[in-house]
Design a protein around this motif. Structure first.
Motif, PDB file in Angstrom:
ATOM      1  N   GLY A  97      11.717   2.670   7.966  1.00 44.53           N
ATOM      2  CA  GLY A  97      12.772   1.656   8.592  1.00 44.53           C
ATOM      3  C   GLY A  97      10.329   1.192   9.426  1.00 44.53           C
ATOM      4  N   PHE A  98      10.061   2.056   9.811  1.00 45.64           N
ATOM      5  CA  PHE A  98       8.313   1.414  10.200  1.00 45.64           C
ATOM      6  C   PHE A  98       7.222   2.549   9.723  1.00 45.64           C
ATOM      7  CE2 PHE A  98       5.001   2.014  14.104  1.00 45.64           C
ATOM      8  CZ  PHE A  98       4.656   0.808  12.987  1.00 45.64           C
ATOM      9  N   TYR A  99       6.445   1.227   8.606  1.00 45.93           N
ATOM     10  CA  TYR A  99       5.872   2.400   7.341  1.00 45.93           C
ATOM     11  C   TYR A  99       3.974   1.102   7.937  1.00 45.93           C
ATOM     12  CZ  TYR A  99       2.948   2.887   3.430  1.00 45.93           C
ATOM     13  OH  TYR A  99       1.757   3.812   2.616  1.00 45.93           O
ATOM     14  N   ALA A 100       3.415   2.047   8.419  1.00 50.48           N
ATOM     15  CA  ALA A 100       2.104   2.338   8.582  1.00 50.48           C
ATOM     16  C   ALA A 100       0.470   2.906   7.470  1.00 50.48           C
ATOM     17  CB  ALA A 100       1.628   2.353   9.898  1.00 50.48           C
ATOM     18  N   ARG A 101      -0.027   1.750   6.954  1.00 49.07           N
ATOM     19  CA  ARG A 101      -0.777   2.627   6.568  1.00 49.07           C
ATOM     20  C   ARG A 101      -2.423   2.549   6.563  1.00 49.07           C
ATOM     21  NH1 ARG A 101      -1.152   4.419   0.393  1.00 49.07           N
ATOM     22  NH2 ARG A 101      -3.149   5.735   0.393  1.00 49.07           N
ATOM     23  N   ILE A 102      -3.220   3.740   7.570  1.00 49.46           N
ATOM     24  CA  ILE A 102      -5.005   3.512   7.593  1.00 49.46           C
ATOM     25  C   ILE A 102      -5.693   3.796   6.684  1.00 49.46           C
ATOM     26  CG2 ILE A 102      -6.002   4.283   9.596  1.00 49.46           C
ATOM     27  CD1 ILE A 102      -3.343   5.384  11.642  1.00 49.46           C
ATOM     28  N   PHE A 103      -6.630   3.118   6.530  1.00 47.83           N
ATOM     29  CA  PHE A 103      -7.731   3.077   5.473  1.00 47.83           C
ATOM     30  C   PHE A 103      -8.952   3.434   6.106  1.00 47.83           C
ATOM     31  CE2 PHE A 103      -4.441   0.942   2.987  1.00 47.83           C
ATOM     32  CZ  PHE A 103      -4.938   2.515   1.608  1.00 47.83           C
ATOM     33  N   THR A 104     -10.288   4.056   5.859  1.00 47.30           N
ATOM     34  CA  THR A 104     -11.291   4.367   6.801  1.00 47.30           C
ATOM     35  C   THR A 104     -10.918   4.562   7.936  1.00 47.30           C
ATOM     36  OG1 THR A 104     -11.842   1.673   6.827  1.00 47.30           O
ATOM     37  CG2 THR A 104     -12.256   2.591   4.659  1.00 47.30           C
ATOM     38  N   ASP A 105     -11.298   4.111   8.690  1.00 43.83           N
ATOM     39  CA  ASP A 105     -11.877   4.961  10.227  1.00 43.83           C
ATOM     40  C   ASP A 105     -10.628   3.458  10.833  1.00 43.83           C
ATOM     41  OD1 ASP A 105     -13.119   2.739  10.133  1.00 43.83           O
ATOM     42  OD2 ASP A 105     -15.583   3.711  11.147  1.00 43.83           O
ATOM     43  N   GLY A 106      -9.871   3.215   9.983  1.00 42.02           N
ATOM     44  CA  GLY A 106      -8.813   2.650  11.426  1.00 42.02           C
ATOM     45  C   GLY A 106      -7.834   3.391  12.520  1.00 42.02           C
ATOM     46  N   SER A 107      -6.626   3.149  12.999  1.00 35.22           N
ATOM     47  CA  SER A 107      -6.761   3.663  13.812  1.00 35.22           C
ATOM     48  C   SER A 107      -4.913   2.640  13.981  1.00 35.22           C
ATOM     49  CB  SER A 107      -6.864   4.000  15.184  1.00 35.22           C
ATOM     50  OG  SER A 107      -6.779   2.419  15.471  1.00 35.22           O
ATOM     51  N   GLY A 139      15.788   6.126   3.584  1.00 27.81           N
ATOM     52  CA  GLY A 139      14.454   6.345   3.235  1.00 27.81           C
ATOM     53  C   GLY A 139      14.027   6.971   4.970  1.00 27.81           C
ATOM     54  N   ASP A 140      12.731   6.622   5.498  1.00 30.41           N
ATOM     55  CA  ASP A 140      11.323   7.430   6.514  1.00 30.41           C
ATOM     56  C   ASP A 140      12.157   6.735   7.416  1.00 30.41           C
ATOM     57  OD1 ASP A 140      11.018  10.424   4.964  1.00 30.41           O
ATOM     58  OD2 ASP A 140       9.124   9.038   5.097  1.00 30.41           O
ATOM     59  N   ALA A 141      12.523   7.504   8.539  1.00 36.52           N
ATOM     60  CA  ALA A 141      12.120   6.052   9.733  1.00 36.52           C
ATOM     61  C   ALA A 141      11.101   5.370  10.018  1.00 36.52           C
ATOM     62  CB  ALA A 141      12.915   7.050  10.941  1.00 36.52           C
ATOM     63  N   PHE A 189       1.036  -1.333   0.281  1.00 36.87           N
ATOM     64  CA  PHE A 189       0.288  -0.174   0.124  1.00 36.87           C
ATOM     65  C   PHE A 189       0.671   1.229  -0.206  1.00 36.87           C
ATOM     66  CE2 PHE A 189      -2.679  -3.365   2.030  1.00 36.87           C
ATOM     67  CZ  PHE A 189      -3.857  -3.101   0.559  1.00 36.87           C
ATOM     68  N   GLY A 190       1.568   1.241  -0.512  1.00 40.19           N
ATOM     69  CA  GLY A 190       2.741   2.523  -1.158  1.00 40.19           C
ATOM     70  C   GLY A 190       3.946   2.191   0.305  1.00 40.19           C
ATOM     71  N   GLY A 191       4.069   2.314   1.068  1.00 45.09           N
ATOM     72  CA  GLY A 191       5.370   1.533   1.583  1.00 45.09           C
ATOM     73  C   GLY A 191       6.362   0.638   0.979  1.00 45.09           C
ATOM     74  N   GLN A 192       7.645   0.784   2.028  1.00 43.65           N
ATOM     75  CA  GLN A 192       8.306  -0.333   1.154  1.00 43.65           C
ATOM     76  C   GLN A 192       9.163   0.060   3.112  1.00 43.65           C
ATOM     77  OE1 GLN A 192       9.850   1.112  -2.040  1.00 43.65           O
ATOM     78  NE2 GLN A 192       9.645  -0.862  -2.958  1.00 43.65           N
ATOM     79  N   GLY A 193       8.936  -0.639   4.080  1.00 45.19           N
ATOM     80  CA  GLY A 193       9.588  -0.833   4.876  1.00 45.19           C
ATOM     81  C   GLY A 193       9.918  -2.128   5.559  1.00 45.19           C
ATOM     82  N   ALA A 194      10.472  -2.392   6.864  1.00 44.10           N
ATOM     83  CA  ALA A 194      11.639  -2.928   7.246  1.00 44.10           C
ATOM     84  C   ALA A 194      10.146  -3.879   8.161  1.00 44.10           C
ATOM     85  CB  ALA A 194      12.061  -2.903   8.458  1.00 44.10           C
ATOM     86  N   LEU A 195       9.033  -3.135   8.698  1.00 43.98           N
ATOM     87  CA  LEU A 195       7.539  -3.488   9.302  1.00 43.98           C
ATOM     88  C   LEU A 195       6.847  -2.544   8.940  1.00 43.98           C
ATOM     89  CD1 LEU A 195       6.006  -5.027  11.059  1.00 43.98           C
ATOM     90  CD2 LEU A 195       6.631  -3.290  12.519  1.00 43.98           C
ATOM     91  N   GLN A 196       5.674  -2.858   7.825  1.00 43.81           N
ATOM     92  CA  GLN A 196       4.955  -2.179   7.594  1.00 43.81           C
ATOM     93  C   GLN A 196       3.401  -2.807   7.437  1.00 43.81           C
ATOM     94  OE1 GLN A 196       5.422  -2.230   3.133  1.00 43.81           O
ATOM     95  NE2 GLN A 196       6.746  -3.893   3.434  1.00 43.81           N
ATOM     96  N   MET A 197       2.755  -2.394   8.305  1.00 43.16           N
ATOM     97  CA  MET A 197       1.296  -2.356   8.639  1.00 43.16           C
ATOM     98  C   MET A 197       0.420  -1.865   8.272  1.00 43.16           C
ATOM     99  SD  MET A 197       2.413  -2.647  12.587  1.00 43.16           S
ATOM    100  CE  MET A 197       0.933  -2.813  13.470  1.00 43.16           C
ATOM    101  N   ALA A 198      -0.926  -1.930   7.803  1.00 40.38           N
ATOM    102  CA  ALA A 198      -1.658  -1.673   6.761  1.00 40.38           C
ATOM    103  C   ALA A 198      -3.336  -2.131   7.525  1.00 40.38           C
ATOM    104  CB  ALA A 198      -1.718  -2.300   5.470  1.00 40.38           C
ATOM    105  N   THR A 199      -4.668  -1.214   7.752  1.00 40.71           N
ATOM    106  CA  THR A 199      -5.011  -1.716   8.197  1.00 40.71           C
ATOM    107  C   THR A 199      -6.735  -1.139   7.615  1.00 40.71           C
ATOM    108  OG1 THR A 199      -6.944  -1.420  10.478  1.00 40.71           O
ATOM    109  CG2 THR A 199      -6.057   0.619   9.965  1.00 40.71           C
ATOM    110  N   ASN A 200      -8.005  -1.998   7.318  1.00 37.82           N
ATOM    111  CA  ASN A 200      -8.839  -1.437   6.803  1.00 37.82           C
ATOM    112  C   ASN A 200     -10.149  -1.190   7.752  1.00 37.82           C
ATOM    113  OD1 ASN A 200     -10.620  -0.860   5.024  1.00 37.82           O
ATOM    114  ND2 ASN A 200     -10.986  -2.219   3.848  1.00 37.82           N
TER     115      ASN A 200
END
Length: 107
Positions: free
Chosen positions: A69-79, A93-95, A38-49
């Protein structure tokens, strides 16, 4: 937890909140690039819908290759709640990078 090589990617479907506990090392090795989530290339990638995500632990997140380093993507009303007890590093890249499509911010 020890993850070495290309990192760790986790995503959920609606109705499935999740927690990642890292008391070891999540690492992308030098010369490697994680597959995008979902757009990131992190060592840890987390995504929620639409559900809560929690990151916790005393471990390190290291990207010695290309990407975040750490990439998170939040869709709709996730947190996202991130209680980072170790270090986060990205050599090319960004930490830490958090993106949200939630009108309320979500992070």
């Amino acid at each position: 937890m020890t993850v070495d090589g290309f990192g760790l990617a986790i995503a959920n479907s609606t109705g499935n909140p999740f927690t990642v506990t890292n008391n070891g090392i999540i690492q992308v090795d030098a010369g490697n690039t994680p597959l995008p989530l979902f757009g990131g290339q992190g060592a840890l990638q987390m995504a929620t819908n639409g559900d809560p995500m929690l990151y916790t632990g005393t471990g390190d997140i290291l990207n010695l290759g290309t990407g975040e380093g750490f990439y998170a993507r939040i869709f709709t009303d996730g947190s996202l709640t991130a209680n980072i007890g170790g270090s986060v590093r990205a050599d090319a890249g960004d930490a830490i990078r958090v993106l949200s499509t939630d009108a309320n911010g979500g992070a």
